[in-house]
Design a protein around this motif. Sequence first.
Motif, PDB file in Angstrom:
ATOM      1  N   ILE A 125      37.444  35.662  37.690  1.00  0.00           N
ATOM      2  CA  ILE A 125      38.162  36.845  37.205  1.00  0.00           C
ATOM      3  C   ILE A 125      38.881  37.518  38.366  1.00  0.00           C
ATOM      4  CG2 ILE A 125      37.968  39.042  35.970  1.00  0.00           C
ATOM      5  CD1 ILE A 125      35.297  38.025  34.823  1.00  0.00           C
ATOM      6  N   VAL A 126      38.182  37.677  39.487  1.00  0.00           N
ATOM      7  CA  VAL A 126      38.787  38.293  40.674  1.00  0.00           C
ATOM      8  C   VAL A 126      39.934  37.432  41.193  1.00  0.00           C
ATOM      9  CG1 VAL A 126      38.382  39.001  43.065  1.00  0.00           C
ATOM     10  CG2 VAL A 126      36.655  39.481  41.317  1.00  0.00           C
ATOM     11  N   ASP A 127      39.736  36.115  41.215  1.00  0.00           N
ATOM     12  CA  ASP A 127      40.796  35.215  41.676  1.00  0.00           C
ATOM     13  C   ASP A 127      42.049  35.360  40.831  1.00  0.00           C
ATOM     14  OD1 ASP A 127      39.148  34.262  43.672  1.00  0.00           O
ATOM     15  OD2 ASP A 127      38.604  32.406  42.618  1.00  0.00           O
ATOM     16  N   GLY A 128      41.873  35.473  39.515  1.00  0.00           N
ATOM     17  CA  GLY A 128      43.022  35.671  38.633  1.00  0.00           C
ATOM     18  C   GLY A 128      43.729  36.973  38.922  1.00  0.00           C
ATOM     19  N   ALA A 129      42.934  38.032  39.193  1.00  0.00           N
ATOM     20  CA  ALA A 129      43.528  39.338  39.509  1.00  0.00           C
ATOM     21  C   ALA A 129      44.301  39.278  40.814  1.00  0.00           C
ATOM     22  CB  ALA A 129      42.433  40.397  39.588  1.00  0.00           C
ATOM     23  N   LEU A 130      43.709  38.676  41.850  1.00  0.00           N
ATOM     24  CA  LEU A 130      44.362  38.608  43.155  1.00  0.00           C
ATOM     25  C   LEU A 130      45.633  37.778  43.113  1.00  0.00           C
ATOM     26  CD1 LEU A 130      41.232  38.164  45.466  1.00  0.00           C
ATOM     27  CD2 LEU A 130      42.616  40.229  45.145  1.00  0.00           C
ATOM     28  N   GLY A 132      47.523  37.540  40.517  1.00  0.00           N
ATOM     29  CA  GLY A 132      48.461  38.109  39.549  1.00  0.00           C
ATOM     30  C   GLY A 132      48.664  37.216  38.343  1.00  0.00           C
ATOM     31  N   ASP A 133      47.690  36.326  38.101  1.00  0.00           N
ATOM     32  CA  ASP A 133      47.762  35.398  36.969  1.00  0.00           C
ATOM     33  C   ASP A 133      46.990  36.025  35.813  1.00  0.00           C
ATOM     34  OD1 ASP A 133      47.522  33.338  35.108  1.00  0.00           O
ATOM     35  OD2 ASP A 133      47.305  31.781  36.640  1.00  0.00           O
ATOM     36  N   LEU A 134      47.699  36.707  34.930  1.00  0.00           N
ATOM     37  CA  LEU A 134      47.048  37.460  33.868  1.00  0.00           C
ATOM     38  C   LEU A 134      46.381  36.569  32.832  1.00  0.00           C
ATOM     39  CD1 LEU A 134      49.653  40.314  33.311  1.00  0.00           C
ATOM     40  CD2 LEU A 134      47.678  40.259  34.827  1.00  0.00           C
ATOM     41  N   VAL A 135      46.940  35.388  32.612  1.00  0.00           N
ATOM     42  CA  VAL A 135      46.325  34.474  31.657  1.00  0.00           C
ATOM     43  C   VAL A 135      45.008  33.951  32.210  1.00  0.00           C
ATOM     44  CG1 VAL A 135      46.594  32.309  30.412  1.00  0.00           C
ATOM     45  CG2 VAL A 135      48.540  33.846  30.631  1.00  0.00           C
ATOM     46  N   ALA A 136      44.994  33.534  33.484  1.00  0.00           N
ATOM     47  CA  ALA A 136      43.750  33.070  34.116  1.00  0.00           C
ATOM     48  C   ALA A 136      42.722  34.199  34.141  1.00  0.00           C
ATOM     49  CB  ALA A 136      44.028  32.568  35.528  1.00  0.00           C
ATOM     50  N   TYR A 137      43.187  35.407  34.416  1.00  0.00           N
ATOM     51  CA  TYR A 137      42.310  36.573  34.456  1.00  0.00           C
ATOM     52  C   TYR A 137      41.627  36.784  33.109  1.00  0.00           C
ATOM     53  CZ  TYR A 137      40.978  41.532  34.785  1.00  0.00           C
ATOM     54  OH  TYR A 137      40.285  42.709  34.764  1.00  0.00           O
ATOM     55  N   ASP A 177      48.776  47.700  37.953  1.00  0.00           N
ATOM     56  CA  ASP A 177      49.160  47.188  39.267  1.00  0.00           C
ATOM     57  C   ASP A 177      48.014  46.340  39.811  1.00  0.00           C
ATOM     58  OD1 ASP A 177      47.208  48.813  40.565  1.00  0.00           O
ATOM     59  OD2 ASP A 177      48.629  50.466  40.727  1.00  0.00           O
ATOM     60  N   GLY A 178      48.247  45.670  40.941  1.00  0.00           N
ATOM     61  CA  GLY A 178      47.276  44.722  41.467  1.00  0.00           C
ATOM     62  C   GLY A 178      45.937  45.336  41.791  1.00  0.00           C
ATOM     63  N   SER A 179      45.924  46.548  42.344  1.00  0.00           N
ATOM     64  CA  SER A 179      44.661  47.177  42.727  1.00  0.00           C
ATOM     65  C   SER A 179      43.824  47.543  41.501  1.00  0.00           C
ATOM     66  CB  SER A 179      44.932  48.430  43.567  1.00  0.00           C
ATOM     67  OG  SER A 179      45.660  49.400  42.826  1.00  0.00           O
ATOM     68  N   GLU A 180      44.474  47.986  40.419  1.00  0.00           N
ATOM     69  CA  GLU A 180      43.744  48.327  39.199  1.00  0.00           C
ATOM     70  C   GLU A 180      43.132  47.075  38.574  1.00  0.00           C
ATOM     71  OE1 GLU A 180      45.834  52.010  37.017  1.00  0.00           O
ATOM     72  OE2 GLU A 180      47.156  50.307  37.364  1.00  0.00           O
ATOM     73  N   LEU A 181      43.890  45.994  38.575  1.00  0.00           N
ATOM     74  CA  LEU A 181      43.397  44.744  38.009  1.00  0.00           C
ATOM     75  C   LEU A 181      42.214  44.227  38.817  1.00  0.00           C
ATOM     76  CD1 LEU A 181      44.364  43.066  35.578  1.00  0.00           C
ATOM     77  CD2 LEU A 181      45.541  41.573  37.187  1.00  0.00           C
ATOM     78  N   GLU A 182      42.321  44.299  40.142  1.00  0.00           N
ATOM     79  CA  GLU A 182      41.226  43.849  41.000  1.00  0.00           C
ATOM     80  C   GLU A 182      39.990  44.730  40.810  1.00  0.00           C
ATOM     81  OE1 GLU A 182      40.120  43.202  45.726  1.00  0.00           O
ATOM     82  OE2 GLU A 182      42.180  43.724  45.146  1.00  0.00           O
ATOM     83  N   GLU A 183      40.197  46.032  40.698  1.00  0.00           N
ATOM     84  CA  GLU A 183      39.067  46.951  40.500  1.00  0.00           C
ATOM     85  C   GLU A 183      38.316  46.608  39.220  1.00  0.00           C
ATOM     86  OE1 GLU A 183      38.182  51.751  39.854  1.00  0.00           O
ATOM     87  OE2 GLU A 183      40.212  51.039  40.333  1.00  0.00           O
ATOM     88  N   SER A 184      39.060  46.365  38.146  1.00  0.00           N
ATOM     89  CA  SER A 184      38.437  45.994  36.879  1.00  0.00           C
ATOM     90  C   SER A 184      37.693  44.675  37.015  1.00  0.00           C
ATOM     91  CB  SER A 184      39.507  45.884  35.790  1.00  0.00           C
ATOM     92  OG  SER A 184      38.927  45.494  34.562  1.00  0.00           O
ATOM     93  N   ALA A 185      38.277  43.718  37.730  1.00  0.00           N
ATOM     94  CA  ALA A 185      37.659  42.404  37.909  1.00  0.00           C
ATOM     95  C   ALA A 185      36.330  42.512  38.648  1.00  0.00           C
ATOM     96  CB  ALA A 185      38.607  41.483  38.656  1.00  0.00           C
ATOM     97  N   ARG A 186      36.281  43.325  39.679  1.00  0.00           N
ATOM     98  CA  ARG A 186      35.082  43.412  40.520  1.00  0.00           C
ATOM     99  C   ARG A 186      33.933  44.140  39.828  1.00  0.00           C
ATOM    100  NH1 ARG A 186      36.004  41.092  45.210  1.00  0.00           N
ATOM    101  NH2 ARG A 186      38.144  41.002  46.037  1.00  0.00           N
ATOM    102  N   GLU A 187      34.204  44.811  38.716  1.00  0.00           N
ATOM    103  CA  GLU A 187      33.123  45.456  37.965  1.00  0.00           C
ATOM    104  C   GLU A 187      32.125  44.428  37.421  1.00  0.00           C
ATOM    105  OE1 GLU A 187      35.208  47.749  35.057  1.00  0.00           O
ATOM    106  OE2 GLU A 187      35.884  49.249  36.507  1.00  0.00           O
ATOM    107  N   HIS A 188      32.576  43.203  37.227  1.00  0.00           N
ATOM    108  CA  HIS A 188      31.670  42.174  36.715  1.00  0.00           C
ATOM    109  C   HIS A 188      30.581  41.829  37.728  1.00  0.00           C
ATOM    110  CE1 HIS A 188      35.450  41.797  34.432  1.00  0.00           C
ATOM    111  NE2 HIS A 188      34.656  41.499  33.415  1.00  0.00           N
ATOM    112  N   ASP A 189      30.915  41.870  39.007  1.00  0.00           N
ATOM    113  CA  ASP A 189      29.908  41.611  40.037  1.00  0.00           C
ATOM    114  C   ASP A 189      28.858  42.718  40.059  1.00  0.00           C
ATOM    115  OD1 ASP A 189      30.217  39.124  41.438  1.00  0.00           O
ATOM    116  OD2 ASP A 189      32.137  39.867  42.172  1.00  0.00           O
ATOM    117  N   LEU A 190      29.262  43.956  39.802  1.00  0.00           N
ATOM    118  CA  LEU A 190      28.302  45.059  39.751  1.00  0.00           C
ATOM    119  C   LEU A 190      27.317  44.862  38.597  1.00  0.00           C
ATOM    120  CD1 LEU A 190      30.674  48.109  40.412  1.00  0.00           C
ATOM    121  CD2 LEU A 190      29.213  46.893  42.054  1.00  0.00           C
TER     122      LEU A 190
END
Length: 224
Positions: A125-130, A132-137, A177-190
Amino acid sequence: MTVSVHITNLQQLEKVSLRERVSRALRAAIVSGELEPGEVYSAPALGAKFGVSATPVREAMLDLVRENLVTTVPNKGYRITTVGEADLDDITELRMLIEPPLAAKVTAEIPAEDMPKLRDLARAIVDGALAGDLVAYTDADHAFHLQLLAYVGNARVSALIADLRAHTRLYGLSSLDGSELEESAREHDLILDAIEANDPQEVERLMQAHISQTRGRWARPEGS
Protein backbone atom coordinates in the motif's frame (compact mmCIF):
# COMPACT_ATOMS: atom_id res chain seq x y z
CA MET A 1 -1.33 -31.76 -31.68
CA THR A 2 0.92 -30.66 -28.82
CA VAL A 3 2.17 -27.70 -30.85
CA SER A 4 -1.37 -26.64 -31.69
CA VAL A 5 -2.47 -26.72 -28.05
CA HIS A 6 0.65 -24.79 -27.03
CA ILE A 7 -0.05 -22.06 -29.58
CA THR A 8 -3.68 -21.85 -28.50
CA ASN A 9 -2.64 -21.44 -24.87
CA LEU A 10 -0.22 -18.68 -25.82
CA GLN A 11 -2.96 -16.88 -27.70
CA GLN A 12 -5.26 -17.15 -24.68
CA LEU A 13 -2.55 -15.80 -22.39
CA GLU A 14 -1.93 -12.89 -24.74
CA LYS A 15 -5.66 -12.17 -24.85
CA VAL A 16 -5.95 -12.23 -21.05
CA SER A 17 -2.88 -10.02 -20.75
CA LEU A 18 -4.32 -7.44 -23.14
CA ARG A 19 -7.61 -7.47 -21.26
CA GLU A 20 -5.77 -6.88 -17.99
CA ARG A 21 -3.71 -4.06 -19.49
CA VAL A 22 -6.82 -2.36 -20.85
CA SER A 23 -8.62 -2.83 -17.50
CA ARG A 24 -5.73 -1.19 -15.70
CA ALA A 25 -5.62 1.70 -18.17
CA LEU A 26 -9.36 2.26 -17.78
CA ARG A 27 -9.11 2.22 -13.97
CA ALA A 28 -6.27 4.74 -14.11
CA ALA A 29 -8.32 6.99 -16.41
CA ILE A 30 -11.25 6.82 -13.96
CA VAL A 31 -8.99 7.63 -10.99
CA SER A 32 -7.39 10.58 -12.74
CA GLY A 33 -10.76 11.98 -13.79
CA GLU A 34 -9.85 11.61 -17.46
CA LEU A 35 -13.03 9.56 -17.75
CA GLU A 36 -15.61 11.70 -16.00
CA PRO A 37 -18.27 10.36 -13.59
CA GLY A 38 -21.70 10.26 -15.19
CA GLU A 39 -20.37 10.42 -18.75
CA VAL A 40 -21.07 7.65 -21.27
CA TYR A 41 -18.20 6.30 -23.40
CA SER A 42 -18.47 3.85 -26.29
CA ALA A 43 -16.15 0.86 -26.65
CA PRO A 44 -14.92 1.96 -30.14
CA ALA A 45 -14.10 5.45 -28.87
CA LEU A 46 -12.22 4.08 -25.86
CA GLY A 47 -10.45 1.57 -28.08
CA ALA A 48 -9.25 4.37 -30.33
CA LYS A 49 -8.12 6.31 -27.27
CA PHE A 50 -6.00 3.44 -25.96
CA GLY A 51 -4.84 2.15 -29.34
CA VAL A 52 -6.72 -1.17 -29.28
CA SER A 53 -9.83 -2.58 -30.90
CA ALA A 54 -13.24 -2.35 -29.27
CA THR A 55 -13.18 -6.04 -28.30
CA PRO A 56 -10.64 -5.91 -25.41
CA VAL A 57 -12.36 -2.74 -24.17
CA ARG A 58 -15.69 -4.58 -23.96
CA GLU A 59 -13.99 -7.50 -22.21
CA ALA A 60 -12.27 -5.17 -19.74
CA MET A 61 -15.53 -3.36 -19.09
CA LEU A 62 -17.05 -6.63 -17.85
CA ASP A 63 -14.53 -6.49 -15.00
CA LEU A 64 -15.28 -2.84 -14.28
CA VAL A 65 -19.04 -3.47 -14.28
CA ARG A 66 -18.55 -6.18 -11.63
CA GLU A 67 -16.45 -3.72 -9.61
CA ASN A 68 -19.22 -1.09 -9.82
CA LEU A 69 -16.89 1.37 -11.54
CA VAL A 70 -19.09 1.56 -14.64
CA THR A 71 -22.60 0.61 -15.69
CA THR A 72 -23.72 -0.61 -19.09
CA VAL A 73 -25.88 1.69 -21.21
CA PRO A 74 -27.57 -0.45 -23.89
CA ASN A 75 -26.64 0.49 -27.48
CA LYS A 76 -24.46 3.36 -26.27
CA GLY A 77 -21.59 2.19 -24.13
CA TYR A 78 -20.59 2.53 -20.48
CA ARG A 79 -21.36 5.20 -17.92
CA ILE A 80 -18.72 5.99 -15.30
CA THR A 81 -20.30 5.44 -11.89
CA THR A 82 -21.13 8.48 -9.82
CA VAL A 83 -21.14 8.07 -6.04
CA GLY A 84 -23.06 10.69 -4.09
CA GLU A 85 -22.07 12.14 -0.72
CA ALA A 86 -25.06 10.50 0.99
CA ASP A 87 -24.06 7.12 -0.45
CA LEU A 88 -20.52 7.57 0.84
CA ASP A 89 -21.84 8.45 4.30
CA ASP A 90 -24.03 5.33 4.33
CA ILE A 91 -21.19 3.09 3.17
CA THR A 92 -18.78 4.55 5.72
CA GLU A 93 -21.33 4.03 8.49
CA LEU A 94 -21.70 0.37 7.57
CA ARG A 95 -17.94 -0.14 7.43
CA MET A 96 -17.55 1.52 10.84
CA LEU A 97 -20.15 -0.82 12.33
CA ILE A 98 -18.53 -3.94 10.89
CA GLU A 99 -14.77 -3.68 10.40
CA PRO A 100 -13.38 -2.15 13.65
CA PRO A 101 -15.16 -4.51 16.10
CA LEU A 102 -14.39 -7.57 13.99
CA ALA A 103 -10.72 -6.60 13.63
CA ALA A 104 -10.59 -6.27 17.42
CA LYS A 105 -12.34 -9.62 17.84
CA VAL A 106 -9.77 -11.54 15.78
CA THR A 107 -6.68 -9.72 17.09
CA ALA A 108 -5.70 -12.57 19.41
CA GLU A 109 -6.43 -15.18 16.73
CA ILE A 110 -4.02 -13.88 14.06
CA PRO A 111 -1.00 -16.23 14.08
CA ALA A 112 2.42 -14.66 14.55
CA GLU A 113 3.63 -16.50 11.45
CA ASP A 114 1.08 -14.58 9.37
CA MET A 115 2.48 -11.18 10.33
CA PRO A 116 5.19 -11.08 7.61
CA LYS A 117 2.49 -11.61 4.97
CA LEU A 118 0.36 -8.84 6.49
CA ARG A 119 3.39 -6.55 6.66
CA ASP A 120 4.04 -7.23 2.97
CA LEU A 121 0.46 -6.21 2.15
CA ALA A 122 0.85 -3.02 4.20
CA ARG A 123 4.17 -2.29 2.46
CA ALA A 124 2.51 -2.71 -0.93
CA ILE A 125 0.00 0.00 0.00
CA VAL A 126 2.82 2.39 0.91
CA ASP A 127 4.72 1.49 -2.26
CA GLY A 128 1.65 2.34 -4.34
CA ALA A 129 1.32 5.67 -2.53
CA LEU A 130 4.99 6.57 -2.98
CA ALA A 131 4.86 5.65 -6.66
CA GLY A 132 1.67 7.65 -7.20
CA ASP A 133 0.09 4.48 -8.61
CA LEU A 134 -3.49 4.82 -7.42
CA VAL A 135 -4.64 1.53 -8.90
CA ALA A 136 -1.82 -0.41 -7.18
CA TYR A 137 -2.58 1.51 -3.99
CA THR A 138 -6.27 0.63 -3.95
CA ASP A 139 -5.67 -3.00 -4.98
CA ALA A 140 -3.22 -3.47 -2.09
CA ASP A 141 -5.52 -1.63 0.35
CA HIS A 142 -8.42 -3.85 -0.72
CA ALA A 143 -6.32 -7.00 -0.19
CA PHE A 144 -5.16 -5.87 3.26
CA HIS A 145 -8.61 -5.16 4.66
CA LEU A 146 -10.15 -8.33 3.25
CA GLN A 147 -7.25 -10.41 4.61
CA LEU A 148 -7.96 -9.11 8.11
CA LEU A 149 -11.65 -9.94 7.70
CA ALA A 150 -10.74 -13.43 6.48
CA TYR A 151 -9.71 -14.32 10.04
CA VAL A 152 -13.33 -13.81 11.10
CA GLY A 153 -14.31 -16.81 9.00
CA ASN A 154 -17.57 -15.23 7.81
CA ALA A 155 -17.73 -15.26 4.01
CA ARG A 156 -20.88 -13.11 3.97
CA VAL A 157 -19.14 -10.35 5.92
CA SER A 158 -16.15 -10.42 3.59
CA ALA A 159 -18.41 -10.30 0.53
CA LEU A 160 -20.40 -7.39 1.97
CA ILE A 161 -17.31 -5.31 2.75
CA ALA A 162 -15.80 -6.14 -0.65
CA ASP A 163 -18.99 -4.89 -2.30
CA LEU A 164 -19.08 -1.70 -0.20
CA ARG A 165 -15.44 -0.96 -0.96
CA ALA A 166 -16.01 -1.58 -4.66
CA HIS A 167 -18.38 1.40 -4.68
CA THR A 168 -15.84 3.77 -3.19
CA ARG A 169 -12.28 2.48 -3.62
CA LEU A 170 -11.32 4.91 -6.39
CA TYR A 171 -13.52 7.79 -5.31
CA GLY A 172 -11.72 11.07 -4.70
CA LEU A 173 -8.19 9.65 -4.82
CA SER A 174 -7.04 11.98 -7.57
CA SER A 175 -7.61 14.95 -5.24
CA LEU A 176 -5.05 13.71 -2.68
CA ASP A 177 -1.48 14.92 -2.71
CA GLY A 178 1.41 12.51 -2.19
CA SER A 179 1.87 13.18 1.52
CA GLU A 180 -1.82 12.59 2.29
CA LEU A 181 -1.82 9.33 0.35
CA GLU A 182 1.34 8.16 2.12
CA GLU A 183 -0.09 9.12 5.53
CA SER A 184 -3.21 7.07 4.87
CA ALA A 185 -1.08 4.14 3.66
CA ARG A 186 1.11 4.08 6.76
CA GLU A 187 -1.93 3.81 9.05
CA HIS A 188 -2.05 0.12 8.16
CA ASP A 189 1.30 -0.47 9.85
CA LEU A 190 -0.04 1.14 13.03
CA ILE A 191 -2.95 -1.30 12.98
CA LEU A 192 -0.50 -4.19 12.61
CA ASP A 193 1.60 -2.83 15.49
CA ALA A 194 -1.48 -2.99 17.73
CA ILE A 195 -2.26 -6.51 16.53
CA GLU A 196 1.26 -7.64 17.35
CA ALA A 197 0.88 -6.04 20.79
CA ASN A 198 -2.36 -8.03 21.22
CA ASP A 199 -4.27 -4.84 22.00
CA PRO A 200 -7.80 -5.27 20.56
CA GLN A 201 -9.04 -1.94 21.93
CA GLU A 202 -6.25 -0.10 20.14
CA VAL A 203 -6.88 -2.09 16.95
CA GLU A 204 -10.54 -1.06 17.04
CA ARG A 205 -9.66 2.59 17.73
CA LEU A 206 -7.11 2.73 14.92
CA MET A 207 -9.46 1.03 12.46
CA GLN A 208 -12.25 3.47 13.34
CA ALA A 209 -9.91 6.42 12.84
CA HIS A 210 -8.61 5.01 9.56
CA ILE A 211 -12.06 4.49 8.04
CA SER A 212 -13.28 7.87 9.29
CA GLN A 213 -10.24 9.69 7.92
CA THR A 214 -10.49 7.81 4.65
CA ARG A 215 -14.02 9.19 4.24
CA GLY A 216 -12.74 12.72 4.82
CA ARG A 217 -9.71 12.41 2.57
CA TRP A 218 -11.14 10.49 -0.36
CA ALA A 219 -14.53 12.10 -0.67
CA ARG A 220 -14.22 15.83 -0.33
CA PRO A 221 -17.00 17.87 -1.87
CA GLU A 222 -15.95 19.50 -5.10
CA GLY A 223 -14.40 22.93 -4.64
CA SER A 224 -13.09 22.21 -1.14
